[in-house]
Design an enzyme around this catalytic site. Structure first.
Site, short mmCIF file in Angstrom:
data_model
loop_
_atom_site.label_atom_id
_atom_site.label_comp_id
_atom_site.label_asym_id
_atom_site.label_seq_id
_atom_site.Cartn_x
_atom_site.Cartn_y
_atom_site.Cartn_z
N ALA A 17 0.91 -1.16 -0.08
CA ALA A 17 -0.10 0.17 -0.04
C ALA A 17 0.70 1.32 0.04
O ALA A 17 0.65 2.35 -0.67
CB ALA A 17 -0.89 -0.06 1.19
N GLN A 49 2.10 -15.40 0.56
CA GLN A 49 2.56 -16.37 -0.32
C GLN A 49 1.63 -16.67 -1.24
O GLN A 49 1.89 -16.79 -2.38
CB GLN A 49 2.57 -17.68 0.72
CG GLN A 49 3.89 -17.90 1.52
CD GLN A 49 3.92 -19.24 2.26
OE1 GLN A 49 2.99 -20.00 2.38
NE2 GLN A 49 5.15 -19.19 3.04
N GLY A 50 0.28 -16.72 -0.88
CA GLY A 50 -0.73 -17.37 -1.75
C GLY A 50 -1.00 -16.64 -2.95
O GLY A 50 -0.73 -17.15 -4.13
N ASP A 213 2.13 0.20 15.11
CA ASP A 213 2.60 1.38 15.04
C ASP A 213 1.52 2.31 14.77
O ASP A 213 1.37 3.65 14.94
CB ASP A 213 4.01 1.51 14.26
CG ASP A 213 4.93 0.69 15.14
OD1 ASP A 213 4.47 0.01 15.90
OD2 ASP A 213 5.90 0.92 14.54
N HIS A 234 -3.99 -17.63 10.96
CA HIS A 234 -4.11 -18.44 9.84
C HIS A 234 -4.09 -19.95 10.37
O HIS A 234 -3.28 -20.37 11.29
CB HIS A 234 -2.78 -18.36 8.90
CG HIS A 234 -2.62 -18.65 7.58
ND1 HIS A 234 -2.55 -20.10 7.56
CD2 HIS A 234 -2.67 -18.20 6.28
CE1 HIS A 234 -2.43 -20.24 6.14
NE2 HIS A 234 -2.82 -19.23 5.55
N HIS A 341 -2.33 -13.91 12.37
CA HIS A 341 -1.88 -13.67 10.91
C HIS A 341 -2.27 -12.38 10.53
O HIS A 341 -1.39 -11.46 10.06
CB HIS A 341 -2.41 -14.87 9.91
CG HIS A 341 -2.03 -14.58 8.77
ND1 HIS A 341 -0.94 -14.70 8.20
CD2 HIS A 341 -3.19 -14.61 7.41
CE1 HIS A 341 -0.98 -14.76 6.91
NE2 HIS A 341 -2.22 -14.48 6.43
N LEU A 382 -3.57 -8.20 -0.42
CA LEU A 382 -2.76 -7.48 -1.52
C LEU A 382 -3.39 -6.69 -2.18
O LEU A 382 -3.06 -5.68 -2.68
CB LEU A 382 -2.00 -8.49 -2.24
CG LEU A 382 -0.67 -9.47 -1.36
CD1 LEU A 382 -0.04 -10.32 -2.31
CD2 LEU A 382 0.38 -8.33 -1.11
#
Length: 527
Positions: A17, A49-50, A213, A234, A341, A382
């Site tokens: 982002a 990963q995915g 943060d 996860h 996760h 993502l």
């Protein structure tokens, strides 16, 4: 103190982002500086990963509407339906822009992008890179693009406070460098893109940088956070004995390709839990594994991927992690357990990244847009970072037109409540993981309250520990107030979903003493 009056936008964080926003803002003519407390590639993005869940229109039968329906189903009734439709509709364009910046996704045999399927998805729509190294490829492409464009990257600097002018609008950011020396960056816009708060827990898939943060910065600046109780665990993290810190992830795509979960007796237990069995949404699978472990007294369950062809080639990251632990996934099931996760909630923003404070924006995991609701659908993260990073850049460019710029007010070292990280992680892991009850939540809150000591924060560790302390207090407060089970939030003393909470997001603000206060609002667009 050092001053930089040349920036239009300070981006805090260098994940998907943040770098997307920085690159887009620079292309719009804004002067941008990216601030990150570690190396530029040390955040959570590289560990994804995915893949990226996106409907680009080349798979017969799959539609954006179907992607929307899957997201709403996974979100447990707390998604903002309009937000889901808007963000997912922008997915194809966002992925196309990422590919134009150099990201290389895996091709399929037919020349189109290869696809996989993950939990909660009704179709094979997740595009991936490097087999199971999508995040690393996304990070590589964005860092390369930022370097090629010579974007100012201020590494090894931790953000301390969002600074505001006399009108209350953002005027800059105070920072500490790696030696604890203070500095000030002046700018009329700050974008928080700092990721989540997986380090609240002793075992997590998140890197050490994920200490909440950005949410702490926003809360101290007067912005609300919402849905913080929905911490996604996860279901499948590699188990190689009791351990703390970041644990190796076994991507959900392994199950998407046909692997199945087994208990210690070799029985498939997910077939009795959900119609999608091993590909049920993550909250369902993680909770089922937790119940199975409690019922059998085992320390882990097993992911059987022995029937998959070409495991090492399709999942090289998982294969390497398994082999490093002495496990051969081609010949034996993989021992797995759940671990913290993803933060489904965060800083309350609109669909452009704007917050309630003029000049303050947030995008990515740090933000609560309404996309995820009570449980994130796999690989939507993502995509959200790509879409909202770009939107936030355009919002900043629009908002800065004609705006008067003032310098920040007095700057000092903030005095914040800080509890030792180990105390926080042990209390949160014991009481606020999968399966919570009022007594445990109250006890954990008392432990952290007793351990929290007000002090001036003068280094990165102090900033991080202060953020974890206030996030822990906030998560415990909202988890205690939500007297139902929904999505990632499982109350053993209130095991059923309660329709009174169907439109209710738990909103947190800080009171005058800096303590989290919960109020329950039906946020605009909740469905």
């Amino acid at each position: 103190m050092s001053w930089d009056a040349q920036a239009d936008l300070i981006v805090v964080g260098s994940g998907v982002a943040g770098l997307t926003a920085a690159l887009d803002a620079a292309e719009l003519g804004l002067r941008v500086v990216v601030v990150t407390k570690d190396a530029v590639d040390a955040g959570s993005t590289r560990w994804a990963q995915g893949g990226v869940a996106v409907v680009v229109g080349d798979i017969a039968g799959d539609t954006v509407d179907a992607h929307v329906a899957d997201t709403l189903e996974a979100g447990g009734g707390l998604c903002d339906a309009a937000a889901v439709a808007s963000i997912l509709a922008d997915g194809p364009g966002a992925v196309a822009r990422l590919r134009a910046r150099g990201a290389r996704f895996d091709p399929g045999a037919d020349g189109r992008l290869a696809r996989t399927r993950e939990g909660g998805h009704s179709a094979f729509r997740v595009v991936h890179a490097g087999g199971d190294a999508t995040g690393a490829e996304v990070e590589r492409a964005l860092v390369t693009a930022a370097t090629d464009r010579r974007l100012p990257l201020l590494t090894d600097h931790v953000a301390v406070d969002v600074l505001r002018d006399q009108s209350g609008a953002v005027a800059g950011l105070s920072v500490l460098d790696g030696s604890g020396r203070p500095g000030v960056l002046a700018a009329p816009a700050v974008l928080l893109a700092t990721g989540g708060y997986g380090q609240l827990y002793a075992s997590t898939t998140n890197p050490s940088t994920a200490t909440g943060d950005g949410i702490a910065l926003a809360l101290r600046a007067g912005v609300a956070a919402a849905d913080l109780e929905f911490v996604q665990f996860h279901p499948t993290v590699l188990y190689d004995g009791p351990a703390t810190g970041r644990r190796p992830l076994v991507t959900e795509a392994v199950r998407g390709e046909g692997a199945v979960l087994l208990d210690r007796a070799g029985r498939r237990f997910m077939t009795d839990v959900h119609p999608l069995a091993d590909l049920a949404p993550r909250d369902v699978v993680a909770a089922a594994i937790t119940r199975t472990l409690a019922a059998t007294g085992a320390e882990c369950v097993y992911l059987d991927a022995r029937a998959l062809d070409g495991f090492a080639q399709r999942f090289p990251t998982v294969f390497a992690a398994c082999r490093a632990a002495g496990i051969d996934p081609v010949r034996e099931p993989i021992p797995v357990t759940p671990a913290a996760h993803y933060a489904c909630g965060g800083v309350v923003t609109d669909l452009t990244g704007r917050t309630a404070v003029s000049g303050l924006y947030a995008a990515g995991e740090v933000a609560r847009t309404g996309l995820h609701g009570a449980n994130r659908l796999a690989s939507n993260s993502l995509l959200e970072g790509l879409v909202l990073g770009s939107r936030a850049a355009r919002a900043v460019a629009t908002d800065l037109v004609g705006r008067d710029r003032q310098g920040p007010g007095p700057v000092g070292s903030p005095t914040l409540a800080v509890a030792p990280r180990g105390v926080v992680q042990r209390a949160m892991s014991a009481a606020a993981g999968i399966g919570r009850d009022a007594a445990g939540l109250a006890a954990a809150s008392d432990i952290i309250e007793a351990a929290a000591v007000p002090r001036a924060v003068t280094d990165r560790a102090g900033v991080e520990d202060a953020a974890l302390t206030v996030l822990a207090q906030a998560v415990l407060a909202v988890a205690g107030s939500r007297t139902e089970s929904r999505g990632c939030h499982v109350r053993t003393d209130f095991p059923d979903r309660d329709d009174r909470w169907q439109r209710a997001s738990s909103v947190v603000v800080l009171d005058a003493a800096g303590r989290p206060v919960v109020r329950t609002d039906a946020l605009v667009g909740a469905a």
